[in-house]
Scaffold this active site. Structure first.
Site, PDB file in Angstrom:
ATOM      1  N   LYS A   1       6.634  24.107 -11.919  1.00 17.76           N
ATOM      2  CA  LYS A   1       5.935  22.940 -11.654  1.00 17.76           C
ATOM      3  C   LYS A   1       5.516  23.127 -10.371  1.00 17.76           C
ATOM      4  CE  LYS A   1       4.161  18.595 -12.827  1.00 17.76           C
ATOM      5  NZ  LYS A   1       4.179  16.798 -13.698  1.00 17.76           N
TER       6      LYS A   1
ATOM      7  N   ARG B   1      -3.988  22.562 -11.143  1.00 18.05           N
ATOM      8  CA  ARG B   1      -3.281  21.975 -12.273  1.00 18.05           C
ATOM      9  C   ARG B   1      -3.461  21.330 -13.552  1.00 18.05           C
ATOM     10  NH1 ARG B   1       0.586  16.698  -9.323  1.00 18.05           N
ATOM     11  NH2 ARG B   1       1.142  15.946 -11.269  1.00 18.05           N
TER      12      ARG B   1
ATOM     13  N   GLU C   1      -5.028  17.931  -8.574  1.00 12.20           N
ATOM     14  CA  GLU C   1      -5.547  18.354  -9.328  1.00 12.20           C
ATOM     15  C   GLU C   1      -7.324  18.905  -9.435  1.00 12.20           C
ATOM     16  OE1 GLU C   1      -4.894  17.391 -13.388  1.00 12.20           O
ATOM     17  OE2 GLU C   1      -5.993  17.309 -14.132  1.00 12.20           O
TER      18      GLU C   1
ATOM     19  N   ARG D   1       0.937  -0.993  -0.363  1.00  9.87           N
ATOM     20  CA  ARG D   1      -0.001  -0.086  -0.013  1.00  9.87           C
ATOM     21  C   ARG D   1       0.475   0.922   0.212  1.00  9.87           C
ATOM     22  NH1 ARG D   1      -2.471  -3.045   3.721  1.00  9.87           N
ATOM     23  NH2 ARG D   1      -4.151  -4.434   2.872  1.00  9.87           N
TER      24      ARG D   1
ATOM     25  N   HIS E   1       4.554  12.729 -27.725  1.00  5.54           N
ATOM     26  CA  HIS E   1       3.814  13.291 -27.204  1.00  5.54           C
ATOM     27  C   HIS E   1       4.428  15.362 -26.918  1.00  5.54           C
ATOM     28  CE1 HIS E   1       1.179  14.448 -23.501  1.00  5.54           C
ATOM     29  NE2 HIS E   1       2.397  14.529 -23.182  1.00  5.54           N
TER      30      HIS E   1
ATOM     31  N   GLU F   1       7.799  21.002 -23.307  1.00  7.53           N
ATOM     32  CA  GLU F   1       7.252  20.776 -22.315  1.00  7.53           C
ATOM     33  C   GLU F   1       7.824  22.600 -20.876  1.00  7.53           C
ATOM     34  OE1 GLU F   1       5.496  18.895 -21.319  1.00  7.53           O
ATOM     35  OE2 GLU F   1       5.010  17.063 -22.450  1.00  7.53           O
TER      36      GLU F   1
ATOM     37  N   ASN G   1      -1.855  21.288 -18.362  1.00  8.81           N
ATOM     38  CA  ASN G   1      -2.521  20.595 -20.025  1.00  8.81           C
ATOM     39  C   ASN G   1      -2.172  21.047 -21.276  1.00  8.81           C
ATOM     40  OD1 ASN G   1      -2.579  18.134 -18.836  1.00  8.81           O
ATOM     41  ND2 ASN G   1      -5.052  18.313 -17.330  1.00  8.81           N
TER      42      ASN G   1
ATOM     43  N   HIS H   1      -3.540  15.181 -27.714  1.00  8.30           N
ATOM     44  CA  HIS H   1      -3.446  14.114 -28.053  1.00  8.30           C
ATOM     45  C   HIS H   1      -4.328  13.546 -29.402  1.00  8.30           C
ATOM     46  CE1 HIS H   1      -3.097  13.644 -23.403  1.00  8.30           C
ATOM     47  NE2 HIS H   1      -2.113  13.301 -23.847  1.00  8.30           N
TER      48      HIS H   1
ATOM     49  N   HIS I   1      -2.794  20.024 -24.511  1.00 11.43           N
ATOM     50  CA  HIS I   1      -3.365  18.086 -24.561  1.00 11.43           C
ATOM     51  C   HIS I   1      -4.009  18.020 -25.159  1.00 11.43           C
ATOM     52  CE1 HIS I   1      -0.161  17.644 -21.147  1.00 11.43           C
ATOM     53  NE2 HIS I   1       0.447  18.424 -21.549  1.00 11.43           N
TER      54      HIS I   1
ATOM     55  N   LYS J   1       2.201  12.377 -10.223  1.00 13.12           N
ATOM     56  CA  LYS J   1       1.976  11.668 -10.960  1.00 13.12           C
ATOM     57  C   LYS J   1       1.851   9.786 -11.122  1.00 13.12           C
ATOM     58  CE  LYS J   1      -2.264  14.873 -13.061  1.00 13.12           C
ATOM     59  NZ  LYS J   1      -2.403  15.392 -14.294  1.00 13.12           N
TER      60      LYS J   1
HETATM   61  P1  NAD Z   1      10.333   7.360 -22.350  1.00  5.92           P
HETATM   62  O1  NAD Z   1      10.175   7.186 -21.417  1.00  5.92           O
HETATM   63  O2  NAD Z   1       9.833   6.424 -23.239  1.00  5.92           O
HETATM   64  O3  NAD Z   1      11.913   7.693 -22.990  1.00  5.92           O
HETATM   65  C1  NAD Z   1      12.353   8.252 -24.550  1.00  5.92           C
HETATM   66  C2  NAD Z   1      13.055   7.389 -25.309  1.00  5.92           C
HETATM   67  O4  NAD Z   1      14.460   7.693 -24.820  1.00  5.92           O
HETATM   68  C3  NAD Z   1      12.955   5.983 -24.897  1.00  5.92           C
HETATM   69  O5  NAD Z   1      13.606   5.055 -25.766  1.00  5.92           O
HETATM   70  C4  NAD Z   1      14.314   5.178 -24.115  1.00  5.92           C
HETATM   71  O6  NAD Z   1      14.558   4.262 -23.660  1.00  5.92           O
HETATM   72  C5  NAD Z   1      15.303   6.315 -24.102  1.00  5.92           C
HETATM   73  N1  NAD Z   1      15.970   7.166 -22.913  1.00  5.92           N
HETATM   74  C6  NAD Z   1      15.944   7.568 -22.012  1.00  5.92           C
HETATM   75  N2  NAD Z   1      16.242   8.047 -21.399  1.00  5.92           N
HETATM   76  C7  NAD Z   1      17.201   7.646 -22.178  1.00  5.92           C
HETATM   77  C8  NAD Z   1      19.099   8.368 -22.498  1.00  5.92           C
HETATM   78  N3  NAD Z   1      19.704   9.395 -21.182  1.00  5.92           N
HETATM   79  N4  NAD Z   1      19.938   8.316 -23.338  1.00  5.92           N
HETATM   80  C9  NAD Z   1      19.571   7.581 -24.504  1.00  5.92           C
HETATM   81  N5  NAD Z   1      17.770   7.017 -24.693  1.00  5.92           N
HETATM   82  C10 NAD Z   1      17.604   7.725 -23.860  1.00  5.92           C
HETATM   83  O7  NAD Z   1       9.973   9.099 -22.375  1.00  5.92           O
HETATM   84  P2  NAD Z   1       9.731   9.667 -21.907  1.00  5.92           P
HETATM   85  O8  NAD Z   1       9.367  10.934 -22.913  1.00  5.92           O
HETATM   86  O9  NAD Z   1      10.617  10.079 -21.235  1.00  5.92           O
HETATM   87  O10 NAD Z   1       8.126  10.368 -21.156  1.00  5.92           O
HETATM   88  C11 NAD Z   1       7.005  10.004 -21.127  1.00  5.92           C
HETATM   89  C12 NAD Z   1       6.085   9.380 -20.238  1.00  5.92           C
HETATM   90  O11 NAD Z   1       5.877  10.065 -19.397  1.00  5.92           O
HETATM   91  C13 NAD Z   1       4.782   8.940 -21.136  1.00  5.92           C
HETATM   92  O12 NAD Z   1       4.172   7.177 -20.824  1.00  5.92           O
HETATM   93  C14 NAD Z   1       3.844   9.804 -21.005  1.00  5.92           C
HETATM   94  O13 NAD Z   1       1.870   9.590 -20.839  1.00  5.92           O
HETATM   95  C15 NAD Z   1       4.750  10.169 -19.244  1.00  5.92           C
HETATM   96  N6  NAD Z   1       4.273  11.630 -18.699  1.00  5.92           N
HETATM   97  C16 NAD Z   1       3.899  11.550 -17.252  1.00  5.92           C
HETATM   98  C17 NAD Z   1       4.264  12.467 -16.684  1.00  5.92           C
HETATM   99  C18 NAD Z   1       3.549  13.106 -15.209  1.00  5.92           C
HETATM  100  O14 NAD Z   1       3.212  13.746 -14.617  1.00  5.92           O
HETATM  101  N7  NAD Z   1       3.585  11.694 -14.452  1.00  5.92           N
HETATM  102  C19 NAD Z   1       3.861  14.139 -17.118  1.00  5.92           C
HETATM  103  C20 NAD Z   1       4.190  13.371 -18.854  1.00  5.92           C
HETATM  104  C21 NAD Z   1       4.318  12.356 -19.544  1.00  5.92           C
HETATM  105  N1  GLY Z   2       2.407  16.111 -16.449  1.00  8.98           N
HETATM  106  C1  GLY Z   2       1.111  16.977 -15.676  1.00  8.98           C
HETATM  107  C2  GLY Z   2       0.613  17.417 -14.317  1.00  8.98           C
HETATM  108  O1  GLY Z   2       1.920  16.255 -14.068  1.00  8.98           O
HETATM  109  O2  GLY Z   2      -0.099  17.491 -14.184  1.00  8.98           O
END
Ligand code: NAD
Ligand code: GLY
Length: 366
Positions: free
Chosen positions: A229, A243, A239, A123, A267, A187, A247, A254, A250, A145
């Site tokens: 942020k 918050r 949110e 948990r 993205h 971003e 978006n 999306h 977005h 998140k």
């Molecule tokens: P990702 O995690 O897929 O990474 C992008 C690519 O870069 C992948 O192929 C990864 O293996 C590679 N990579 C990572 N670090 C590297 C490095 N230092 N050197 C070489 N390659 C590297 O994508 P992302 O853009 O980091 O994240 C996207 C995800 O984040 C989505 O699932 C999205 O929904 C999520 N997201 C979450 C939040 C949140 O608030 N939690 C906010 C925005 C996005």
């Molecule tokens: N990426 C949007 C949030 O963290 O609220």
């Protein structure tokens, strides 16, 4: 140490407050992040691309602990419930107790899944974010998140679960592909566009240095976006209001990502084009001036982000996808629009005809 001094931003959430450390060499700075571990067990979650590059940097620090690693295959498709189950099994095999810690080493996919797994084990146990993409450093690792994708949609299962610390080692950006790096810049720009006009002006002045990944400038940009942020999260962790502004772009983005079957656009690229469409819609509704839209477009272009809707996308189809957005209430569109740079706001009851007009203009040949 050469290069800029490291920076710390605090996410202020009372007893759950945590530091975001930003700078070069932080993965090697074992004593700093080990101090955040309460117990003797750690599970490192990473992926098959990142682990060979960066797991060796933290392994020496884990000596003396009972630890193991769990590697995901690379890609969004692996941010799945099935893999959460596998991470939980790995925690079981490790004998992880309540004071164990999950360490997320990777981009947003790894961070979201590892954080959700930590939220589920007994948990809720601690986790530390070690983001290795620019997007993860400035967005997904901060704010708590966590979650995974379901066959019916992205990020539909999840929990708010704040990390114990975020270790953003900017050295890791050296190996990040250019397109992923620029998606992260979207971003950064988004934060400034929503609520920080002076930061937006700073980004305009430093666009060339950012595009060239000049370390001191990149670090400064990360720290300012994270600080922005962190403030929003501290005021509205779950949110209930403000918050949602994070978006901006977005809902359009999306729809573009989905219409491109998640392969045409990253993205961050969807967010870049989406922000511009939101700016054009704001202009059409008389909320903002053309000059603000033009400034946004110039900055996105200056750092090499796409600003045009990819060819072949159909406005009515995009509108239909926008109707599915979680922010909508029955029958009307609820969008994040703006009154100019740094002045985003939530607007309910947006007429679909206006959205369609903006989409049609954006998909027509010049
Ligand atoms: P990702 O995690 O897929 O990474 C992008 C690519 O870069 C992948 O192929 C990864 O293996 C590679 N990579 C990572 N670090 C590297 C490095 N230092 N050197 C070489 N390659 C590297 O994508 P992302 O853009 O980091 O994240 C996207 C995800 O984040 C989505 O699932 C999205 O929904 C999520 N997201 C979450 C939040 C949140 O608030 N939690 C906010 C925005 C996005
Ligand atoms: N990426 C949007 C949030 O963290 O609220």
């Amino acid at each position: 140490m050469n290069g800029p001094a490291r920076q710390t931003v605090t996410v202020a959430l009372g007893q759950r407050s945590y530091p975001v450390w930003i700078g070069a060499g932080l993965l090697h700075d074992h004593a700093r992040w080990l101090a955040m571990l309460r117990g003797r067990h750690a599970l490192v979650v990473s992926n098959t691309t990142v682990a060979p590059l960066y797991l060796p940097r933290i392994e020496a620090g884990l000596d003396g602990l009972r630890w193991a690693s769990f590697l995901l295959d690379d890609g969004e498709a692996h941010k799945s419930f099935a893999n959460v189950g596998r991470v939980l099994e790995a925690l079981g095999e490790l004998g992880a107790t309540r004071d164990a810690c999950v360490i997320a080493l990777g981009g947003g996919v790894v961070g979201d899944l590892a954080g959700f797994s930590a939220a589920c084990w007994m948990r809720g146990i601690d986790f530390i974010q070690m983001p290795t993409t620019l997007l993860a450093m400035v967005d997904s690792s901060v704010g708590g998140k966590t979650g995974v994708n379901l066959p019916v949609g992205k990020n539909l299962a999840g929990a708010f679960h704040q990390p114990r610390a975020v270790v953003a080692d900017i050295d890791t950006l050296a190996t990040l592909p250019g397109r992923e790096y620029r998606a992260g810049l979207a971003e950064v720009i988004k934060g400034a566009a929503i609520g920080d006009e002076p930061f937006f002006a700073w980004l305009e002045q430093h666009a060339a240095a950012l595009a060239a990944r000049e370390p001191a400038t990149v670090q400064q940009a990360i720290a300012r976006k994270v600080a922005y942020k962190a403030g929003v999260v501290a005021r509205d962790e779950t949110e209930q209001g403000e918050r949602a502004l994070l978006n901006l772009g977005h809902t359009f983005g999306h729809a573009l990502e989905t219409a491109g079957h998640y392969t045409a656009l990253l993205h961050g690229e969807g967010v870049a084009i989406g922000m511009l469409l939101a700016a054009r819609l704001s202009e059409r509704l008389g909320m903002s001036a053309q000059a603000a839209t033009a400034r946004l477009q110039r900055l996105l272009e200056a750092v090499g982000l796409p600003v045009a809707v990819p060819p072949g996308m159909d406005p009515p189809q995009l509108l239909a996808l926008m109707r599915l957005d979680k922010k909508n209430t029955a029958g009307t569109l609820r969008l994040i629009l703006w009154r100019g740079i740094g002045r985003a706001e939530i607007v309910a009851g947006v007429a679909e005809a206006d959205v369609l007009a903006v989409l049609t203009e954006a998909t027509s040949a010049p």
